[in-house]
Write a protein that holds these residues in place. Structure first.
Motif, PDB file in Angstrom:
ATOM      1  N   LEU A   1     -15.683  -1.242  -2.390  1.00 21.60           N
ATOM      2  CA  LEU A   1     -14.987  -1.265  -1.092  1.00 21.60           C
ATOM      3  C   LEU A   1     -15.696  -2.203  -0.112  1.00 21.60           C
ATOM      4  O   LEU A   1     -15.448  -2.171   1.090  1.00 21.60           O
ATOM      5  N   GLY A   2     -16.629  -3.007  -0.632  1.00 14.00           N
ATOM      6  CA  GLY A   2     -17.272  -4.023   0.198  1.00 14.00           C
ATOM      7  C   GLY A   2     -18.474  -3.536   0.975  1.00 14.00           C
ATOM      8  O   GLY A   2     -18.879  -4.163   1.949  1.00 14.00           O
TER       9      GLY A   2
ATOM     10  N   PHE B   1       0.845  -1.208   0.000  1.00 12.64           N
ATOM     11  CA  PHE B   1       0.000   0.000   0.000  1.00 12.64           C
ATOM     12  C   PHE B   1       0.879   1.257   0.000  1.00 12.64           C
ATOM     13  O   PHE B   1       0.703   2.159  -0.822  1.00 12.64           O
ATOM     14  N   ASP B   2       1.874   1.267   0.907  1.00 15.84           N
ATOM     15  CA  ASP B   2       2.743   2.453   1.005  1.00 15.84           C
ATOM     16  C   ASP B   2       3.492   2.698  -0.300  1.00 15.84           C
ATOM     17  O   ASP B   2       3.641   3.846  -0.737  1.00 15.84           O
ATOM     18  N   ALA B   3       3.934   1.616  -0.933  1.00 18.45           N
ATOM     19  CA  ALA B   3       4.702   1.756  -2.179  1.00 18.45           C
ATOM     20  C   ALA B   3       3.822   2.321  -3.291  1.00 18.45           C
ATOM     21  O   ALA B   3       4.244   3.197  -4.050  1.00 18.45           O
TER      22      ALA B   3
ATOM     23  N   ASP C   1       2.552   7.184  -6.483  1.00 21.50           N
ATOM     24  CA  ASP C   1       1.436   7.913  -7.086  1.00 21.50           C
ATOM     25  C   ASP C   1       0.651   7.049  -8.065  1.00 21.50           C
ATOM     26  O   ASP C   1       0.170   7.516  -9.100  1.00 21.50           O
ATOM     27  N   GLN C   2       0.554   5.759  -7.729  1.00 18.77           N
ATOM     28  CA  GLN C   2      -0.245   4.865  -8.561  1.00 18.77           C
ATOM     29  C   GLN C   2      -1.606   4.662  -7.890  1.00 18.77           C
ATOM     30  O   GLN C   2      -1.908   5.274  -6.881  1.00 18.77           O
ATOM     31  N   LYS C   3      -2.414   3.775  -8.482  1.00 21.64           N
ATOM     32  CA  LYS C   3      -3.777   3.589  -7.965  1.00 21.64           C
ATOM     33  C   LYS C   3      -3.894   2.332  -7.101  1.00 21.64           C
ATOM     34  O   LYS C   3      -3.355   1.280  -7.458  1.00 21.64           O
ATOM     35  N   ILE C   4      -4.645   2.473  -6.033  1.00 21.02           N
ATOM     36  CA  ILE C   4      -5.060   1.314  -5.243  1.00 21.02           C
ATOM     37  C   ILE C   4      -6.330   0.794  -5.901  1.00 21.02           C
ATOM     38  O   ILE C   4      -7.242   1.574  -6.203  1.00 21.02           O
ATOM     39  N   GLU C   5      -6.381  -0.513  -6.138  1.00 24.86           N
ATOM     40  CA  GLU C   5      -7.565  -1.107  -6.768  1.00 24.86           C
ATOM     41  C   GLU C   5      -8.324  -1.959  -5.748  1.00 24.86           C
ATOM     42  O   GLU C   5      -7.772  -2.304  -4.696  1.00 24.86           O
ATOM     43  N   PRO C   6      -9.598  -2.298  -6.039  1.00 27.28           N
ATOM     44  CA  PRO C   6     -10.442  -2.921  -5.013  1.00 27.28           C
ATOM     45  C   PRO C   6      -9.842  -4.153  -4.319  1.00 27.28           C
ATOM     46  O   PRO C   6     -10.033  -4.333  -3.129  1.00 27.28           O
ATOM     47  N   ARG C   7      -9.102  -4.999  -5.044  1.00 27.16           N
ATOM     48  CA  ARG C   7      -8.599  -6.219  -4.386  1.00 27.16           C
ATOM     49  C   ARG C   7      -7.238  -6.025  -3.738  1.00 27.16           C
ATOM     50  O   ARG C   7      -6.672  -6.947  -3.166  1.00 27.16           O
ATOM     51  N   ASP C   8      -6.675  -4.821  -3.849  1.00 26.81           N
ATOM     52  CA  ASP C   8      -5.370  -4.560  -3.243  1.00 26.81           C
ATOM     53  C   ASP C   8      -5.505  -4.456  -1.723  1.00 26.81           C
ATOM     54  O   ASP C   8      -6.565  -4.095  -1.212  1.00 26.81           O
TER      55      ASP C   8
ATOM     56  N   MET D   1      -5.237  -2.714   1.709  1.00 28.91           N
ATOM     57  CA  MET D   1      -5.342  -1.294   2.101  1.00 28.91           C
ATOM     58  C   MET D   1      -5.667  -1.218   3.591  1.00 28.91           C
ATOM     59  O   MET D   1      -6.360  -2.107   4.124  1.00 28.91           O
ATOM     60  N   PRO D   2      -5.175  -0.199   4.293  1.00 29.14           N
ATOM     61  CA  PRO D   2      -5.515  -0.073   5.714  1.00 29.14           C
ATOM     62  C   PRO D   2      -7.026   0.116   5.873  1.00 29.14           C
ATOM     63  O   PRO D   2      -7.665   0.753   5.032  1.00 29.14           O
ATOM     64  N   GLU D   3      -7.554  -0.446   6.962  1.00 29.20           N
ATOM     65  CA  GLU D   3      -8.991  -0.353   7.212  1.00 29.20           C
ATOM     66  C   GLU D   3      -9.455   1.120   7.295  1.00 29.20           C
ATOM     67  O   GLU D   3     -10.528   1.480   6.815  1.00 29.20           O
ATOM     68  N   ALA D   4      -8.593   1.976   7.870  1.00 24.92           N
ATOM     69  CA  ALA D   4      -8.981   3.388   8.014  1.00 24.92           C
ATOM     70  C   ALA D   4      -9.077   4.073   6.645  1.00 24.92           C
ATOM     71  O   ALA D   4      -9.910   4.951   6.439  1.00 24.92           O
ATOM     72  N   TYR D   5      -8.220   3.655   5.716  1.00 19.91           N
ATOM     73  CA  TYR D   5      -8.264   4.205   4.346  1.00 19.91           C
ATOM     74  C   TYR D   5      -9.593   3.807   3.704  1.00 19.91           C
ATOM     75  O   TYR D   5     -10.297   4.632   3.109  1.00 19.91           O
TER      76      TYR D   5
END
Ligand code: BYC
Length: 343
Positions: free
Chosen positions: A118-119, A39-41, A46-53, A55-59
Motif C-alpha cells: 500500500l506504499g 473501485f465501486d464495481a 465482491d472481487q479483490k482490490i490489488e495494489p496497483r488498482d 482506491m480511495p485514499e481513506a480505504y
C-alpha cells in the motif's frame, strides 16, 4: 441443547472457500472503468482490490492502520509466550512453543509485506510502533504468570484470533486476504496445541488443575475485549464493512467466539469465569457478561499492566539488533552493485 456452532474446523471451510473465490476473481475480467467507478464495481462484485488498482485514499489509510496494527500485534505477541520458552516443563513443550513463537514472527512478516503493497515503508511502520503512534492488540499487555498461561493464550487468544481472522480471508484487499489464509491455518494449529496443553493440566494434579483454571479466569475477559469496543462505540466498523474489509461487526464476532468456546470449556472440564453464561433459546446464542470496555480503552491508551514493559523490550531489541540490520543493508547494497556491474 444449543445447535451445532461452527468450531475451528467449520471456520476453516471458509478459508478454502476464500481460496476458491480468489482463484475465480483472478480469472474474471475486471471492469474497464477508471478510478472511483472501478473501485465501486470491484467492491460491489465482491472481487479483490490489488495494489496497483485505483482506491480511495481513506480505504488505503484504513488498511494501513489495520494491517500495521495487526503486524505489530504478532511481533509484540511473541513476548508473553517467549517468556516461557526457557522454562517450558519438557523438551517437547519447549520445541512446540519455540515453533509457535517463530510462527508469530512469520505472521508479522507476511503482514508487514502486505502493508508495504500500500506504499508504506516497513521501517516507518516500525518507527510508528516504537513512538506509540501505531498500536497493537490490547491482549499482549497482560502478563504470563504461570506455565498454564501459555495454554490459555493458545486456546483463548489464538481462538479469538481465528474467529476474527477467518472472515479477513475474504477481505476486499487481495494481499491482506491472501496473507490471512496462511495465518489462519497456522493459528488453528496453535489453538489446538493450547487446548491440548490445558487439557493435560486440567487432568493433572490438583495444583496443575488450579493453575489451568486460574489462567482461564485471568485471560477470559481480555480475550473477549480483543474483538474491540461494542458496535455502538466502534468508530471504523461501518465504513470497513461497506468496503468489505470487515465482514462482521465486533459484537457479532465476539458472540461467535463465546458460542464456540463455551462448548470447548465443557470438554476441557474448566469453568469460564462468568456466572451469567447461559444458553438463550430465543436468540440461539449464549448470553454472557461483556468485558470491561473502560479497561480496554485504558489498555489501548498505554495503561495496561505490561504496556511499558512490552515497548521497552521492543525498543531494546531494535537497538541491540541494529548492527544486524546494518550488516543486512550493506550486504544488499553490495549485491545490488555486483548485479549492476554484471549487467
Ligand atoms: N486492541 O472502530 P474499531 C494474534 C482500537 S495477533 C487495541 O472497532 P476496527 C496473536 C482500534 O484500532 C491478533 N486497539 O476498530 C499473536 C481503533 O483505534 P484507532 C491481532 C483496539 O479497526 C501472537 C479503536 O479501538 N488481531 O492473534 O474497525 C500470539 C476503535 O475500534 C482493539 C488483529 O489485529 C484492541 N483489542 O476494529 C497469539 C486483527 N480493538 O486505530 C496470537 C485485525 C479496537 O482508530 N484487526 N482497537 O486509534 C481487526 O480486525 C480490527 O482492527 C479490530 C478493531 C477488530 C481489532
Amino acid at each position: 441443547m444449543p445447535p451445532e456452532e461452527p468450531g475451528a474446523s467449520g471456520l476453516l471451510d471458509e478459508v478454502s472457500g476464500a481460496e476458491r473465490a480468489l482463484a475465480e476473481a483472478a480469472a474474471r475480467d475486471r471492469p474497464d472503468a477508471d478510478g472511483e467507478a472501478f473501485f465501486d464495481a470491484v467492491i460491489a462484485a465482491d472481487q479483490k482490490i490489488e495494489p496497483r488498482d485505483a482506491m480511495p485514499e481513506a480505504y488505503r489509510k484504513t488498511l494501513v492502520r489495520q494491517i500495521a496494527q495487526h503486524a505489530h500485534s504478532e511481533i509484540i505477541g511473541m513476548q508473553p509466550e517467549g517468556n516461557w520458552i526457557s522454562r517450558a516443563p519438557s523438551l517437547e513443550r519447549k520445541a512446540i512453543l519455540l515453533s509457535k513463537v517463530q510462527d508469530e514472527a512469520g505472521h508479522g512478516l507476511y503482514l508487514y509485506a502486505a502493508a508495504e503493497t500500500l506504499g508504506v515503508d516497513r521501517k516507518d511502520m516500525y518507527a510508528q510502533l516504537l513512538s506509540g503512534r501505531q498500536k497493537y492488540s490490547s491482549i499482549f499487555n497482560y502478563p504470563t504468570l504461570t506455565w498454564a498461561d501459555v495454554g490459555a493464550i493458545g486456546w483463548l487468544v489464538d481462538g479469538a484470533a481465528i474467529v476474527n481472522q477467518v472472515p479477513l480471508c475474504r477481505c476486499s484487499y487481495g494481499p491482506y486476504a491472501r496473507a490471512m489464509i496462511r495465518v489462519c491455518k497456522e493459528e488453528s494449529f496453535h489453538q489446538r496445541q493450547g487446548f491440548q496443553s490445558l487439557y493435560v493440566l486440567a487432568r493433572g494434579t490438583t495444583k496443575q488443575r488450579e493453575m489451568a483454571q486460574d489462567a482461564v479466569n485471568r485471560y477470559w475477559y481480555p480475550s473477549l475485549a480483543m474483538f474491540g469496543p461494542p458496535d455502538s462505540d466502534s468508530t471504523h466498523s461501518e465504513q470497513s464493512m461497506e468496503w468489505k474489509i470487515k465482514r462482521y461487526t465486533n459484537d457479532e464476532l465476539r458472540q461467535r467466539f463465546v458460542d464456540m468456546t463455551v462448548q470447548q470449556a465443557g470438554v476441557l472440564g474448566l469453568d469460564l469465569p462468568d456466572p451469567d453464561l447461559a444458553w438463550n433459546e430465543e436468540r440461539g446464542h449464549y448470553d454472557f457478561t461483556q468485558p470491561d470496555y473502560g479497561e480496554l480503552f485504558d489498555v489501548i491508551k498505554g495503561n495496561g499492566p505490561c504496556n511499558r514493559k512490552r515497548m521497552e523490550h521492543r525498543r531494546r531489541a531494535a537497538e541491540d539488533g541494529e548492527w544486524v540490520a546494518q550488516a543486512a543493508r550493506e550486504y544488499a547494497r553490495k549485491q545490488a552493485e555486483r548485479t549492476a556491474v554484471s549487467v
